[in-house]
Scaffold this motif. Structure first.
Motif, PDB file in Angstrom:
ATOM      1  N   LEU A 127      10.929 -14.591 -22.133  1.00 55.92           N
ATOM      2  CA  LEU A 127      10.124 -14.174 -23.244  1.00 55.92           C
ATOM      3  C   LEU A 127       8.942 -13.306 -23.176  1.00 55.92           C
ATOM      4  O   LEU A 127       8.741 -12.291 -23.906  1.00 55.92           O
ATOM      5  CB  LEU A 127       9.726 -15.284 -24.233  1.00 55.92           C
ATOM      6  N   ILE A 128       8.369 -13.798 -22.103  1.00 59.96           N
ATOM      7  CA  ILE A 128       7.050 -13.030 -21.845  1.00 59.96           C
ATOM      8  C   ILE A 128       7.326 -11.577 -21.350  1.00 59.96           C
ATOM      9  O   ILE A 128       6.759 -10.464 -21.490  1.00 59.96           O
ATOM     10  CB  ILE A 128       6.233 -13.741 -20.837  1.00 59.96           C
ATOM     11  N   THR A 129       8.362 -11.554 -20.462  1.00 54.93           N
ATOM     12  CA  THR A 129       8.755 -10.207 -19.814  1.00 54.93           C
ATOM     13  C   THR A 129       9.376  -9.496 -20.731  1.00 54.93           C
ATOM     14  O   THR A 129       8.776  -8.005 -20.973  1.00 54.93           O
ATOM     15  CB  THR A 129      10.046 -10.467 -18.878  1.00 54.93           C
ATOM     16  N   ILE A 130      10.246  -9.693 -21.757  1.00 57.92           N
ATOM     17  CA  ILE A 130      10.766  -8.967 -22.828  1.00 57.92           C
ATOM     18  C   ILE A 130       9.598  -8.505 -24.024  1.00 57.92           C
ATOM     19  O   ILE A 130       9.760  -7.680 -24.454  1.00 57.92           O
ATOM     20  CB  ILE A 130      11.915  -9.379 -23.445  1.00 57.92           C
ATOM     21  N   GLY A 131       8.711  -9.581 -24.131  1.00 61.88           N
ATOM     22  CA  GLY A 131       7.517  -9.588 -24.895  1.00 61.88           C
ATOM     23  C   GLY A 131       6.417  -8.438 -24.639  1.00 61.88           C
ATOM     24  O   GLY A 131       6.296  -7.339 -25.553  1.00 61.88           O
ATOM     25  N   VAL A 132       6.312  -8.232 -23.398  1.00 64.44           N
ATOM     26  CA  VAL A 132       5.289  -7.239 -22.618  1.00 64.44           C
ATOM     27  C   VAL A 132       6.193  -6.056 -22.980  1.00 64.44           C
ATOM     28  O   VAL A 132       5.501  -4.825 -23.397  1.00 64.44           O
ATOM     29  CB  VAL A 132       5.263  -7.636 -21.486  1.00 64.44           C
TER      30      VAL A 132
END
Length: 716
Positions: free
Chosen positions: A200-205
């Motif tokens: 989620l952090i990766t795609i959120g960024v």
């Protein structure tokens, strides 16, 4: 690729800081982007309504009426007072009422009843208001303050203001619902409690960077604003899943963390990029639409997928190496059971299912061509959950449908204007005409008419007629009525007329969007076929894969016919391209694994083992997209966004079903053709390679099979 990853990991802290800083800056920039909620702004410049609006802006101070205001329980003098208050409000250009259509100082019984009923019924007054587009927010707020919540207003300008406000609220609601649900799915289908956080952090960024860089477009459409983040989240989650699970497999083989990540990037980059390219190709097909909302979404989403790929191949490796010890500490046993029994079940029923789908697809293909459509934005807000929907229903219930059309003809002949005016009034569906000939009369010279009154009818070159039709887009013959008005104008003035209005713009939208349909769909298929041709180095496989996803698209678009649901054509057009580009990854992943296994086992065993090892991966991907689309469909107050979300969610589920239940049968059925038309196929042949290899492969006891089965992977 290995040297690139080593450099990346060496400077991993700097990489993480760079991505986080970019996301923070872009989060701020995203708030500066204007959202355009008017479909007509995306019409090509050569359309009739666009040309007419430009002429009207040059010749008159007033545009096309774009608001209806209903005041309950007022006398004629009170209605006239309201009219003056509305005219004085901020952003209001013009207000028309009964006194502009007839002489209200004569008994109303002497006036045409249909004209009176258009403006004043049972003590309720209906005003036609023209609002300046660049001051729509102020005008709508000012009108609401004058009339109060107990009275009603509707129209395109009301809906566009509501859409701009509601779209931002909808995006927040959708993401607040979608992120926890996606997180829960990932928790169930991964082997570490912390892995979903990394995903989620990766795609959120990537989402934040994409939203912020949309500033280069100046404005984005409401479709791009609301659907873009949800689609990016659902579509590109697979890439990070696949990379991280390759990393896990390499570490399970005894490699150190950094070495395992270098190998994972090298092993997965090709597959991730090829799947990303098919998705980009699907969105880029929208760029070739004449209707400019297609390029708006196409460019933004192609950019979104590229940023997701960059984030997965640059940011995630650095982040994973920094946090891999936390991943290890949060390991847990698989929460989802294996799919061995499911694989056997599918293999048993594959032939009846294939026959059923072959019989059903032509039926749904015919059904999709019989769908009824909305082309404009008049039905965007019909739900009573929002005030625009409630007000619209109230006004329609009391006064029925009403659509203004502005007809401008060359100035000069009062006789021709009077004759045309009478012919327009003779049409059963024309309820009123506001013009010099009708409202002032030919007997009064223009020199004796007050300048402010005269300017509403005459410009330097044109005479303007405001014609009210008792129709709307939901009626089957609305376009015939608009064409009849145009035909009367052309009868007297030929091609010198200019005409505009919501229904005129809708007619242009219908012409433009339907013209885009075949072109965009064909381009999407051609783009995807070319990418698959290069990836698989096969002539037959791209056709088989594309056929499966196209079948799911036809079923998806045929279902509304059987449920009696009218579709927004813009959603119908976009979903055929988007579903192809987004869900073809499922078929690519399945086929990739089948080809790998087919090199060491029979076609039946290869298909069964592929089902066993790939179903969870594809299910995870389709569940994320299905639920994200369904949330968009349930939460959005905008009709086209809600319907688009429903189509996306249902399309993902249908694509999953056909890939799992139909694609194995097709791969087995055309196994010989695939062998002959695929470069270096090197398929297993039991007669040449012995029975023991088949037995071991068929039982799925190879090391590769174990590793694949232990990992959910990603449907990429």
């Amino acid at each position: 690729m290995e040297r690139y990853t080593q450099f990346l990991l060496k400077h991993r802290i700097q990489v993480i800081v760079l991505f986080v800083a970019a996301a923070a800056v872009c989060a701020v920039l995203s708030g500066l982007i204007d959202v355009n909620c008017k479909l007509t702004d995306y019409l090509p410049g050569e359309s009739a309504s666009t040309r007419a609006i430009k002429v009207m802006e040059e010749e008159y101070n007033q545009a096309v009426p774009n608001m209806r205001v209903l005041i309950y329980d007022v006398t004629i003098p009170e209605a006239l007072e309201y009219k003056e208050r509305l005219k004085a409000a901020e952003g209001i250009q013009e207000v028309s009422w009964l006194d502009d259509a007839i002489n209200i100082y004569e008994p109303l019984e002497m006036a045409p009843q249909k004209t009176v009923d258009e403006w004043y019924q049972d003590g309720n007054a209906l005003f036609s208001v023209t609002v300046k587009e660049d001051r729509a927010d102020e005008a709508v707020a000012a009108v609401r303050e004058i009339i109060g919540d107990e009275n009603c207003m509707s129209g395109s300008v009301v809906e566009s203001v509501a859409a701009a406000s509601d779209t931002a609220k909808d995006v927040r609601k959708i993401m607040l619902l979608a992120v926890p649900i996606v997180f829960l799915i990932l928790l169930l289908t991964t082997s570490s409690w912390f892995e979903p956080v990394l995903f989620l952090i990766t795609i959120g960024v990537a989402i934040l960077i994409n939203m912020g860089t949309n500033l280069i477009f100046g404005t984005v459409s409401f479709v791009t604003s609301a659907a873009g983040p949800v689609l990016q989240l659902a579509v590109s989650m697979d890439y990070s899943i696949f990379l991280l699970h390759r990393f896990e497999e390499n570490r399970n083989q005894g490699l150190k963390a950094e070495t395992a990540m270098c190998a994972a990037v090298k092993q997965s980059a090709g597959r991730i990029l090829s799947c990303g390219l098919t998705t980009v190709a699907g969105f880029l097909a929208l760029v070739f639409m004449v209707f400019q909302i297609g390029p708006d979404l196409g460019w933004a989403m192609a950019k979104a997928i590229i940023f997701s790929l960059i984030s997965v191949l640059c940011f995630l490796p650095a982040l994973a190496i920094v946090t891999y010890k936390l991943i290890d500490r949060t390991r847990h046993r698989p929460l989802v059971p294996g799919f061995g029994g499911f694989s056997s079940f599918v293999m048993k029923i594959r032939i009846p299912l294939l026959i059923l789908v072959v019989l059903l697809v032509p039926v749904f293909w015919l059904a999709q061509n019989r769908n009824s459509f909305y082309y404009g934005d008049s039905e965007f807000y019909t739900s009573e959950a929002a005030q625009p929907g409630r007000d619209t229903k109230a006004i329609r219930g009391l006064y029925g449908p009403s659509s203004p059309v502005v007809l401008m003809v060359p100035r000069g002949s009062l006789e021709k204007e009077a004759a045309m005016n009478e012919e327009l009034l003779d049409l059963d569906y024309v309820t009123s005409v506001i013009s010099y000939a009708n409202s002032v009369g030919n007997s009064i010279p223009s020199d004796y008419v007050p300048s402010d009154t005269l300017s509403s009818f005459y410009s330097a070159n044109y005479s303007r007629f405001i014609i009210t039709l008792d129709t709307e887009e939901r009626e089957a013959d609305w376009d015939e009525k608009v064409n009849a008005v145009r035909s009367i104008g052309e009868k007297y003035y030929g091609n010198e007329i200019q005409y505009a209005g919501d229904l005129v713009s809708t007619e242009d939208l219908k012409t433009t969007i339907t013209r885009d349909n075949l072109k965009v769909s064909l381009l999407a298929v051609i783009f995807v076929l070319c990418i698959l041709l290069v990836k698989f180095r096969s002539i037959s496989l791209p056709l088989i894969i594309t056929l499966v996803i196209e079948a799911s698209i036809r079923i998806n678009l045929g279902l509304p016919y059987f449920s009696g649901t009218s579709l927004f054509y813009i959603g119908y057009l976009m979903i055929s391209t988007m579903q192809l580009g987004v869900t073809i990854d499922y078929a690519i992943f399945f086929t990739d694994r089948y080809l790998e296994l087919r090199k060491r086992m029979t076609k039946r065993n290869a298909a069964g083992q592929t089902l066993k090892t790939c179903t969870l991966s594809i299910l995870t991907s389709s569940l994320v997209l299905t639920l994200a689309g369904s949330i968009l469909g349930l939460v959005s107050t905008n009709g086209v966004l809600s319907q688009l979300g429903t189509l996306i969610g249902r399309g993902a589920a249908l694509s999953f079903a056909l890939v799992i239940f139909v694609l194995p049968s097709l791969l087995m059925l055309f196994d010989g053709l695939i062998r002959k038309t695929t470069l270096n196929a090197d398929f297993f042949e039991s007669g040449k390679q012995g029975g023991s290899g088949e037995k071991d492969a068929g039982s799925g006891r190879s090391e590769d099979g174990k590793a694949e089965n232990a990992s959910t992977g990603g449907a990429v």
